[in-house]
Design an enzyme around this catalytic site. Structure first.
Site, PDB file in Angstrom:
ATOM      1  N   LYS A 252       8.041 -17.558 -10.377  1.00 42.35           N
ATOM      2  CA  LYS A 252       7.230 -16.508 -10.988  1.00 42.35           C
ATOM      3  C   LYS A 252       6.065 -17.135 -11.763  1.00 42.35           C
ATOM      4  CE  LYS A 252       7.363 -12.666 -14.175  1.00 42.35           C
ATOM      5  NZ  LYS A 252       8.055 -12.014 -15.285  1.00 42.35           N
TER       6      LYS A 252
ATOM      7  N   PRO B  22      -3.304 -11.560  10.730  1.00 41.64           N
ATOM      8  CA  PRO B  22      -3.616 -11.335  12.150  1.00 41.64           C
ATOM      9  C   PRO B  22      -3.619  -9.849  12.439  1.00 41.64           C
ATOM     10  CG  PRO B  22      -1.341 -12.074  11.897  1.00 41.64           C
ATOM     11  CD  PRO B  22      -1.986 -12.175  10.527  1.00 41.64           C
ATOM     12  N   ASP B  23      -4.442  -9.418  13.380  1.00 37.60           N
ATOM     13  CA  ASP B  23      -4.430  -8.018  13.806  1.00 37.60           C
ATOM     14  C   ASP B  23      -3.359  -7.881  14.899  1.00 37.60           C
ATOM     15  OD1 ASP B  23      -4.924  -5.510  15.064  1.00 37.60           O
ATOM     16  OD2 ASP B  23      -6.869  -5.477  14.046  1.00 37.60           O
ATOM     17  N   ILE B  24      -2.230  -7.317  14.524  1.00 36.89           N
ATOM     18  CA  ILE B  24      -1.071  -7.269  15.427  1.00 36.89           C
ATOM     19  C   ILE B  24      -1.414  -6.436  16.662  1.00 36.89           C
ATOM     20  CG2 ILE B  24       1.350  -6.599  15.621  1.00 36.89           C
ATOM     21  CD1 ILE B  24       1.466  -6.834  12.494  1.00 36.89           C
TER      22      ILE B  24
ATOM     23  N   ASN C 204       0.844  -1.201   0.000  1.00 38.79           N
ATOM     24  CA  ASN C 204       0.000   0.000   0.000  1.00 38.79           C
ATOM     25  C   ASN C 204       0.875   1.244   0.000  1.00 38.79           C
ATOM     26  OD1 ASN C 204       0.491   0.853   2.856  1.00 38.79           O
ATOM     27  ND2 ASN C 204      -0.425  -1.150   3.261  1.00 38.79           N
TER      28      ASN C 204
ATOM     29  N   LYS D 243     -13.019   2.238  16.232  1.00 33.99           N
ATOM     30  CA  LYS D 243     -11.790   1.433  16.144  1.00 33.99           C
ATOM     31  C   LYS D 243     -11.111   1.320  17.495  1.00 33.99           C
ATOM     32  CE  LYS D 243     -10.177   1.108  12.165  1.00 33.99           C
ATOM     33  NZ  LYS D 243      -9.672   1.380  10.843  1.00 33.99           N
TER      34      LYS D 243
ATOM     35  N   LYS E 191     -10.352  -2.359  18.881  1.00 33.81           N
ATOM     36  CA  LYS E 191      -8.969  -2.821  19.092  1.00 33.81           C
ATOM     37  C   LYS E 191      -8.652  -2.978  20.578  1.00 33.81           C
ATOM     38  CE  LYS E 191      -7.628  -2.168  14.675  1.00 33.81           C
ATOM     39  NZ  LYS E 191      -6.837  -3.019  13.788  1.00 33.81           N
TER      40      LYS E 191
ATOM     41  N   ASP F 235      -4.548  -5.989   5.242  1.00 33.64           N
ATOM     42  CA  ASP F 235      -5.606  -6.770   5.888  1.00 33.64           C
ATOM     43  C   ASP F 235      -5.571  -8.226   5.450  1.00 33.64           C
ATOM     44  OD1 ASP F 235      -6.761  -4.733   7.431  1.00 33.64           O
ATOM     45  OD2 ASP F 235      -7.654  -3.868   5.622  1.00 33.64           O
TER      46      ASP F 235
ATOM     47  N   PHE G  22      -3.537   3.448  15.325  1.00 38.22           N
ATOM     48  CA  PHE G  22      -3.774   4.462  14.301  1.00 38.22           C
ATOM     49  C   PHE G  22      -4.962   4.026  13.451  1.00 38.22           C
ATOM     50  CE2 PHE G  22      -0.758   7.987  13.542  1.00 38.22           C
ATOM     51  CZ  PHE G  22       0.008   7.840  14.688  1.00 38.22           C
TER      52      PHE G  22
HETATM   53  O1  C5P Z   1      -8.113  -2.222  11.266  1.00 39.58           O
HETATM   54  P1  C5P Z   1      -7.224  -1.145  10.766  1.00 39.58           P
HETATM   55  O2  C5P Z   1      -6.182  -1.632   9.814  1.00 39.58           O
HETATM   56  O3  C5P Z   1      -7.910   0.070  10.261  1.00 39.58           O
HETATM   57  O4  C5P Z   1      -6.471  -0.666  12.098  1.00 39.58           O
HETATM   58  C1  C5P Z   1      -5.408   0.212  12.072  1.00 39.58           C
HETATM   59  C2  C5P Z   1      -4.571   0.044  13.306  1.00 39.58           C
HETATM   60  O5  C5P Z   1      -4.347  -1.340  13.606  1.00 39.58           O
HETATM   61  C3  C5P Z   1      -3.193   0.602  13.119  1.00 39.58           C
HETATM   62  O6  C5P Z   1      -2.710   0.989  14.396  1.00 39.58           O
HETATM   63  C4  C5P Z   1      -2.424  -0.592  12.561  1.00 39.58           C
HETATM   64  O7  C5P Z   1      -1.034  -0.463  12.762  1.00 39.58           O
HETATM   65  C5  C5P Z   1      -3.031  -1.723  13.345  1.00 39.58           C
HETATM   66  N1  C5P Z   1      -3.094  -3.005  12.613  1.00 39.58           N
HETATM   67  C6  C5P Z   1      -2.334  -4.071  13.016  1.00 39.58           C
HETATM   68  N2  C5P Z   1      -2.434  -5.270  12.372  1.00 39.58           N
HETATM   69  C7  C5P Z   1      -3.289  -5.423  11.335  1.00 39.58           C
HETATM   70  C8  C5P Z   1      -4.067  -4.347  10.906  1.00 39.58           C
HETATM   71  C9  C5P Z   1      -3.943  -3.152  11.558  1.00 39.58           C
HETATM   72  O8  C5P Z   1      -1.541  -3.934  13.960  1.00 39.58           O
HETATM   73  N3  C5P Z   1      -3.377  -6.600  10.735  1.00 39.58           N
END
Ligand code: C5P
Length: 404
Positions: A292, A310-312, A213, A346, A350, A282, A332
């Site tokens: 390739k 995974p959502d870190i 991105n 959010k 989170k 995401d 963020f």
């Molecule tokens: O869900 P979204 O991507 O909008 O959330 C943004 C926040 O979550 C940011 O702080 C980003 O660094 C964190 N994030 C993360 N892991 C992901 C997606 C987002 O830590 N897979």
């Protein structure tokens, strides 16, 4: 930025080939808003002329304690009391030895000795051959001057003017400038360990292609720098970006979200603050081809299947340390509209105490930004400004919340 506006710096040069870099440092200090009084030793004048330094600083250079231009004939007293800091760059091995012994047989060392040590910091930028640097006498002297209150700014590693390679090069002018600017920032996060994520992630499709991105990493890097300036130990986990590492920050380079998660999980147990500024993908391709993927001429396009990353941040925020308050988590949100509503939602989703919203298209790749801080008490906006300035304000907001 005008990071040194209103500051008066005495820039001292002792003898060494690195004097040529001090001309650039002088320009940098002036550009940052400082006024600069240059003082040179006789040896420094063998390497660069006072004319050059006068032209760059806009003030007559002083090279002798017998300079009669000072009304009371006491430049060592006058200059050291006007200064907000004395910076000696280059600080030669001989000059550091003199300081260690408290000798004062020429103006610059005399001025260092005469400075009010409680209010005027002395910053030294050593520069010398690697053998001189490694010599026990030099290392002993460096330890002594630090014990006496001087701040040694470290040295670079690499090619030396003498043709040898190793430790002892003077830091580059921009590195010195960053150190001097940092010296004047309030130490709001002293004793904290701040973990920051920055930049995009790159999710491989095959060995030559991937999904990423437009995040530049600038905001996260500015936060890492601001946290370090505020006295914190800083670990910066970053996706692929073309940005220099802020001085004093430990950088961990990763590519994918899974790698970023592993690096964050390794560092989080030592951290007391976690700022997730990375734009983590995401989704990632369910499989990444070893070779390739080739166009076969049939017109068929490959079908890509995705799995969720995974959502870190949410994972760290759910940890025992975060829930007990030992690790303060900041998220963020990059949105395109309805920033406040999305940021509030959010923050809840989170499970973080502080969520920082910004408008994605108005921040990605830019040097400035606007931030909206949302916590349990409400929201405040940090108006548009350079990312480093916003990062410093965010650091102050985090420090305030840690102190509650
Ligand atoms: O869900 P979204 O991507 O909008 O959330 C943004 C926040 O979550 C940011 O702080 C980003 O660094 C964190 N994030 C993360 N892991 C992901 C997606 C987002 O830590 N897979």
């Amino acid at each position: 930025m005008n990071d040194l506006a209103g500051k008066h710096i005495v820039l001292g040069l002792s003898g060494g080939i690195a004097c040529y870099k001090s001309a650039e440092l002088c320009r940098g200090l002036i550009r940052a808003g400082a006024t600069v009084q240059v003082v040179m030793t006789e040896a420094a004048c063998q390497f660069i002329t006072p004319v050059t330094m006068q032209a760059l600083s806009g003030r007559p250079v002083v090279v002798s304690q017998w300079d009669a231009r000072e009304g009371n004939n006491m430049p060592h007293i006058n200059f050291s009391r006007e200064a907000d800091a004395i910076v000696v760059a280059p600080a030669s091995a001989d000059f550091i030895a003199k300081l260690a012994q408290g000798r004062a047989d020429e103006l610059l060392s005399l001025m260092c000795l005469a400075r009010p040590s409680g209010t005027v910091p002395l910053l030294l930028a050593p520069a010398m051959n690697r053998e001189m640097w490694a010599h026990p006498a030099t290392q002993r002297n460096l330890a002594q001057v630090q014990a006496d209150g001087a701040q040694v700014l470290g040295v670079g590693v690499g090619d030396q003017a003498c043709g040898e390679t190793g430790d002892g090069r003077m830091l580059e002018p921009d590195e010195l400038l960053d150190e001097i600017v940092a010296r004047f920032q309030p130490k709001l996060l002293r004793g904290e360990h701040v973990l920051v994520t920055a930049g995009p992630t790159f999710e491989a499709i095959d060995p030559v292609r991937g999904l990423t991105n437009l995040s530049s990493g600038k905001m996260g890097f500015a936060i890492a720098r601001a946290a370090r300036e505020a006295g914190a130990q800083v670990t910066l986990v970053t996706g692929p970006v073309a940005l220099p590492t802020p001085r004093g920050v430990q950088r961990v380079d990763v590519r994918s979200a899974l790698q970023m998660q592993a690096a964050v999980q390794a560092a989080a147990p030592q951290a007391s603050v976690f700022v997730a500024a990375a734009a983590v993908a995401d989704w990632r391709p369910a499989t990444s081809a070893d070779q390739k993927i080739k166009k076969d001429g049939s017109g068929d396009v490959p079908a890509l299947h995705f799995v969720e990353n995974p959502d870190i941040l949410a994972g760290v925020a759910a940890s025992e340390r975060a829930r007990s308050g030992a690790l303060y988590c900041v998220g963020f949100a990059a949105e395109s509209h309805d920033l406040l509503a999305h940021a509030q939602a959010k923050r809840q989703r989170k499970g973080v105490p502080l969520l920082v919203g910004n408008i994605g298209p108005e921040t990605f790749g830019r040097d400035d930004n606007t931030l909206l801080l949302v916590d349990e008490r409400g929201s405040i906006e940090l108006p548009r400004g350079p990312k480093l300035g916003l990062a410093r304000q965010l650091v102050a907001e985090i420090a305030r919340r840690l102190a509650r």
